[in-house]
Design a protein around this motif. Structure first.
Motif, PDB file in Angstrom:
ATOM      1  N   SER A  62      43.832  48.681  35.677  1.00  0.00           N
ATOM      2  CA  SER A  62      43.564  47.385  35.059  1.00  0.00           C
ATOM      3  C   SER A  62      43.956  46.211  35.953  1.00  0.00           C
ATOM      4  CB  SER A  62      44.316  47.273  33.727  1.00  0.00           C
ATOM      5  OG  SER A  62      45.720  47.388  33.940  1.00  0.00           O
ATOM      6  N   GLY A  63      44.795  46.463  36.975  1.00  0.00           N
ATOM      7  CA  GLY A  63      45.304  45.387  37.814  1.00  0.00           C
ATOM      8  C   GLY A  63      44.429  45.078  39.009  1.00  0.00           C
ATOM      9  N   THR A  64      44.897  44.135  39.826  1.00  0.00           N
ATOM     10  CA  THR A  64      44.200  43.670  41.022  1.00  0.00           C
ATOM     11  C   THR A  64      45.182  43.591  42.182  1.00  0.00           C
ATOM     12  OG1 THR A  64      42.592  42.385  39.756  1.00  0.00           O
ATOM     13  CG2 THR A  64      42.927  41.735  42.048  1.00  0.00           C
ATOM     14  N   VAL A  65      44.731  44.009  43.364  1.00  0.00           N
ATOM     15  CA  VAL A  65      45.558  43.987  44.573  1.00  0.00           C
ATOM     16  C   VAL A  65      44.995  42.961  45.545  1.00  0.00           C
ATOM     17  CG1 VAL A  65      46.399  45.341  46.544  1.00  0.00           C
ATOM     18  CG2 VAL A  65      46.172  46.424  44.290  1.00  0.00           C
ATOM     19  N   VAL A  66      45.886  42.244  46.256  1.00  0.00           N
ATOM     20  CA  VAL A  66      45.470  41.339  47.330  1.00  0.00           C
ATOM     21  C   VAL A  66      46.246  41.689  48.591  1.00  0.00           C
ATOM     22  CG1 VAL A  66      44.777  39.418  45.859  1.00  0.00           C
ATOM     23  CG2 VAL A  66      47.150  39.583  46.609  1.00  0.00           C
ATOM     24  N   SER A  67      45.615  41.452  49.748  1.00  0.00           N
ATOM     25  CA  SER A  67      46.267  41.743  51.019  1.00  0.00           C
ATOM     26  C   SER A  67      45.729  40.813  52.095  1.00  0.00           C
ATOM     27  CB  SER A  67      46.031  43.204  51.420  1.00  0.00           C
ATOM     28  OG  SER A  67      46.820  43.562  52.545  1.00  0.00           O
ATOM     29  N   GLY A  68      46.476  40.696  53.205  1.00  0.00           N
ATOM     30  CA  GLY A  68      46.034  39.893  54.338  1.00  0.00           C
ATOM     31  C   GLY A  68      46.069  38.405  54.093  1.00  0.00           C
ATOM     32  N   ASP A 283      64.930  47.969  34.772  1.00  0.00           N
ATOM     33  CA  ASP A 283      65.263  47.617  33.389  1.00  0.00           C
ATOM     34  C   ASP A 283      64.138  46.883  32.677  1.00  0.00           C
ATOM     35  OD1 ASP A 283      67.913  48.673  33.543  1.00  0.00           O
ATOM     36  OD2 ASP A 283      68.517  46.879  34.653  1.00  0.00           O
ATOM     37  N   ALA A 284      63.300  46.169  33.444  1.00  0.00           N
ATOM     38  CA  ALA A 284      62.212  45.407  32.819  1.00  0.00           C
ATOM     39  C   ALA A 284      61.176  45.059  33.874  1.00  0.00           C
ATOM     40  CB  ALA A 284      62.750  44.134  32.157  1.00  0.00           C
ATOM     41  N   VAL A 285      59.964  44.800  33.424  1.00  0.00           N
ATOM     42  CA  VAL A 285      58.906  44.257  34.271  1.00  0.00           C
ATOM     43  C   VAL A 285      58.296  43.069  33.542  1.00  0.00           C
ATOM     44  CG1 VAL A 285      56.679  44.673  35.377  1.00  0.00           C
ATOM     45  CG2 VAL A 285      58.390  46.504  35.300  1.00  0.00           C
ATOM     46  N   THR A 286      58.210  41.933  34.222  1.00  0.00           N
ATOM     47  CA  THR A 286      57.547  40.761  33.642  1.00  0.00           C
ATOM     48  C   THR A 286      56.416  40.351  34.581  1.00  0.00           C
ATOM     49  OG1 THR A 286      58.853  39.013  34.723  1.00  0.00           O
ATOM     50  CG2 THR A 286      59.801  40.033  32.755  1.00  0.00           C
ATOM     51  N   HIS A 287      55.375  39.734  34.004  1.00  0.00           N
ATOM     52  CA  HIS A 287      54.269  39.315  34.863  1.00  0.00           C
ATOM     53  C   HIS A 287      53.369  38.318  34.150  1.00  0.00           C
ATOM     54  CE1 HIS A 287      51.422  41.942  32.669  1.00  0.00           C
ATOM     55  NE2 HIS A 287      52.351  42.905  32.737  1.00  0.00           N
ATOM     56  N   ARG A 288      52.490  37.712  34.905  1.00  0.00           N
ATOM     57  CA  ARG A 288      51.454  36.842  34.366  1.00  0.00           C
ATOM     58  C   ARG A 288      50.404  37.680  33.626  1.00  0.00           C
ATOM     59  NH1 ARG A 288      49.901  31.867  37.077  1.00  0.00           N
ATOM     60  NH2 ARG A 288      51.524  31.113  38.492  1.00  0.00           N
ATOM     61  N   VAL A 289      49.539  36.993  32.897  1.00  0.00           N
ATOM     62  CA  VAL A 289      48.343  37.630  32.376  1.00  0.00           C
ATOM     63  C   VAL A 289      47.429  37.927  33.566  1.00  0.00           C
ATOM     64  CG1 VAL A 289      46.300  37.321  30.927  1.00  0.00           C
ATOM     65  CG2 VAL A 289      48.536  36.449  30.163  1.00  0.00           C
ATOM     66  N   ARG A 290      46.911  39.162  33.655  1.00  0.00           N
ATOM     67  CA  ARG A 290      46.081  39.617  34.775  1.00  0.00           C
ATOM     68  C   ARG A 290      46.752  39.290  36.118  1.00  0.00           C
ATOM     69  NH1 ARG A 290      42.543  37.799  30.999  1.00  0.00           N
ATOM     70  NH2 ARG A 290      42.402  35.732  31.918  1.00  0.00           N
ATOM     71  N   PRO A 291      47.898  39.898  36.391  1.00  0.00           N
ATOM     72  CA  PRO A 291      48.657  39.580  37.604  1.00  0.00           C
ATOM     73  C   PRO A 291      47.994  40.123  38.868  1.00  0.00           C
ATOM     74  CG  PRO A 291      49.648  41.447  36.507  1.00  0.00           C
ATOM     75  CD  PRO A 291      48.560  40.951  35.588  1.00  0.00           C
ATOM     76  N   LEU A 292      48.344  39.506  39.980  1.00  0.00           N
ATOM     77  CA  LEU A 292      47.871  39.922  41.297  1.00  0.00           C
ATOM     78  C   LEU A 292      49.004  40.655  42.017  1.00  0.00           C
ATOM     79  CD1 LEU A 292      46.122  36.587  42.352  1.00  0.00           C
ATOM     80  CD2 LEU A 292      45.057  38.607  41.320  1.00  0.00           C
ATOM     81  N   PHE A 293      48.729  41.872  42.471  1.00  0.00           N
ATOM     82  CA  PHE A 293      49.726  42.675  43.182  1.00  0.00           C
ATOM     83  C   PHE A 293      49.480  42.521  44.680  1.00  0.00           C
ATOM     84  CE2 PHE A 293      51.468  46.385  45.214  1.00  0.00           C
ATOM     85  CZ  PHE A 293      52.633  46.668  44.512  1.00  0.00           C
ATOM     86  N   HIS A 294      50.407  41.866  45.374  1.00  0.00           N
ATOM     87  CA  HIS A 294      50.297  41.661  46.822  1.00  0.00           C
ATOM     88  C   HIS A 294      50.849  42.875  47.557  1.00  0.00           C
ATOM     89  CE1 HIS A 294      51.701  39.293  50.616  1.00  0.00           C
ATOM     90  NE2 HIS A 294      50.554  39.911  50.826  1.00  0.00           N
ATOM     91  N   THR A 295      50.072  43.416  48.488  1.00  0.00           N
ATOM     92  CA  THR A 295      50.557  44.504  49.328  1.00  0.00           C
ATOM     93  C   THR A 295      50.377  44.132  50.794  1.00  0.00           C
ATOM     94  OG1 THR A 295      50.524  46.911  49.621  1.00  0.00           O
ATOM     95  CG2 THR A 295      48.389  45.823  49.512  1.00  0.00           C
ATOM     96  N   ILE A 296      51.317  44.538  51.631  1.00  0.00           N
ATOM     97  CA  ILE A 296      51.253  44.312  53.075  1.00  0.00           C
ATOM     98  C   ILE A 296      51.127  45.668  53.754  1.00  0.00           C
ATOM     99  CG2 ILE A 296      52.541  43.558  55.112  1.00  0.00           C
ATOM    100  CD1 ILE A 296      53.834  41.405  53.394  1.00  0.00           C
TER     101      ILE A 296
END
Length: 465
Positions: A62-68, A283-296
């Motif tokens: 359901s999520g989205t990844v961004v890179s570069g 212990d917990a995860v918080t995030h925006r609605v439709r969060p962007l997951f940044h990977t390097i």
């Protein structure tokens, strides 16, 4: 690729920066369904330095990844709202004159809160990058920890392996977070921690600043942006995190607990080995609605530049305190943005370049090879630096070697971080005859207008008739 626009406005959020990249042809949006195991990293690496990449719903997640996001030095300057030639000076000022952050009660990064029954890979699209990586990794998460005695925070980036639904293995190098952890562990206590994923370029860059223990890099982020950074207190601990971030993983570094972590493809473009390492209990995860997951992607341009630029600012400031005629420094990408340093020096004293070399080695233990050149050499041009070494250096006179030195533990040629350093004095000897080292030049070369002089669509056989 579209040219970088002549803008001087900073990007204050990850989403705002993506808008900028998209508007200027520097963002590639992939089709949904790209594989999280290897395929996503392969695409990101292929486009590295050309465009950033956005991966909606990889592997059906359901999520989205961004890179570069900042895989070009000019992009980083643009994101901070400064000209390219002022980037290092801007970083120096920010480290010297940090802005205290501003705490807020509510934040976008806490729009959605998960506590209990946490499954990280279900919540977040966490990729596996390289062939022999031991599994999915959080590679662009800002690790924020509090000194258990003073409450002062530290921000850094560490590789984080998913060990279980709510358990993370983390590689701690011997710097500030490890210092805080040792204090807590000595009392048998956990260390409060947060992993922050998806921040604006200034905060990302600030996390890599090399500053004394007790200086909060979130305050450097504010100075880079030109206004205080909004932060919010975590839901389950006292760590403050950027309010506009995309995702926060809250947890504790457990005392006297070690679990297997690695291998993982690191910035030297080798694998960091497998070993028993520290563990975070989530212990917990918080995030925006439709969060962007940044990977390097390890060893890519984004990885190398994020390490190089803040180090250049710190090393330059350190050298200039003792050698005010040091004009500039550069950590080359061929030296993985950490190990190879070039210093531009306006030499005034015999032997000064060798002292500068020793100062460079002391400025950061990662520096393995250093070259000092004169102001007429472009230190960002590897061919120019090599030319200076070829024509101004003699090994029996101008080489400095320091053995059994602390180096990077991620350099596979060292003995667990113990290695040798060498420095090259490639400056013109003081008192040399003027013409001996005078560079050749063709008068008027710089001013020639090729477009005006060239015959349009010319065929050479017709041109000589």
């Amino acid at each position: 690729m579209s040219p970088v626009p002549e803008t001087r406005s900073a990007a204050y959020s990850l989403r705002g920066w993506l808008d900028r990249l998209e508007a200027t042809g520097r963002l590639t949006v992939m089709r949904p369904g790209v594989g999280l195991v290897h395929q996503l990293a392969a695409v990101a690496k292929r486009l590295d330095g050309t465009t950033a990449t956005l991966f909606p719903h990889p592997d059906g997640h359901s999520g989205t990844v961004v890179s570069g996001l900042v895989s070009d030095r000019a992009w980083m300057a643009e994101a901070l709202g400064v000209p390219g030639d002022e980037l290092i000076a801007h970083c120096q000022r920010a480290a010297a004159e940090p802005l205290p952050w501003r705490e807020v009660a509510e934040a976008p990064v806490q729009e959605i809160v998960h506590r209990g029954d946490i499954d990280l890979t279900r919540l977040l699209p966490i990729p596996t990058h390289n062939e022999h990586d031991s599994g999915p990794y959080i590679s662009a998460g800002l690790t924020i920890a509090r000194d258990p005695e003073t409450g002062v925070q530290n921000v850094s980036i560490h590789r984080c392996q998913i060990n279980g639904p709510d358990r993370i293995g983390i590689l701690l190098l011997p710097r500030h977070t490890d210092h805080f952890y040792r204090k807590a562990e000595a009392k048998g206590e956990s260390l409060e921690i947060a992993l922050v994923i998806g921040v604006d370029p200034a905060t990302l860059l600030a996390s890599q600043a090399i500053v004394p223990v007790g200086q909060d890099e979130l305050e450097i982020a504010g100075a880079l942006r030109g206004e205080p950074l909004d932060v919010v207190r975590c839901k389950t601990n006292r760590v403050r995190v950027p309010a506009q971030a995309e995702i926060v993983i809250e947890g504790r570094l457990l005392p006297r607990v070690r679990e297997a972590e690695g291998p993982f493809g690191e910035f030297p473009q080798y694998y960091g080995e497998r070993a028993d390492r520290h563990v975070i209990q989530v212990d917990a995860v918080t995030h925006r609605v439709r969060p962007l997951f940044h990977t390097i992607v390890g060893g890519g341009l984004e990885h190398l530049l994020l390490g190089a630029i803040p180090r250049e600012a710190t090393i330059l400031a350190t050298l200039q305190r003792n050698f005010p005629n040091v004009e500039d420094v550069h950590l080359s990408l061929g030296g993985v943005g950490r190990y190879h340093l070039v210093v531009k020096l306006r030499q005034t004293q015999h032997g000064e370049a060798k002292n500068v070399l020793l100062g460079a080695f002391a400025a950061h233990y990662d520096i393995k090879h250093a070259v000092v050149v004169d102001p007429d050499v472009d230190i960002h041009n590897a061919r120019e630096v090599e030319w200076a070494v070829a024509t101004r250096f003699q090994a029996d006179r101008d080489l400095v070697v320091v053995g059994n030195s602390q180096c990077s533990k991620l350099d596979p040629s060292t003995d667990d971080g113990l290695g040798a350093k060498w420095g090259v004095d490639a400056t013109i000897p003081i008192g040399s005859p003027e013409m001996k080292f005078k560079r050749i030049r063709v008068p008027g070369e710089e001013a020639v207008d090729i477009d005006r002089l060239a015959a349009p669509a010319a065929v050479w056989r017709a041109a000589i008739e």
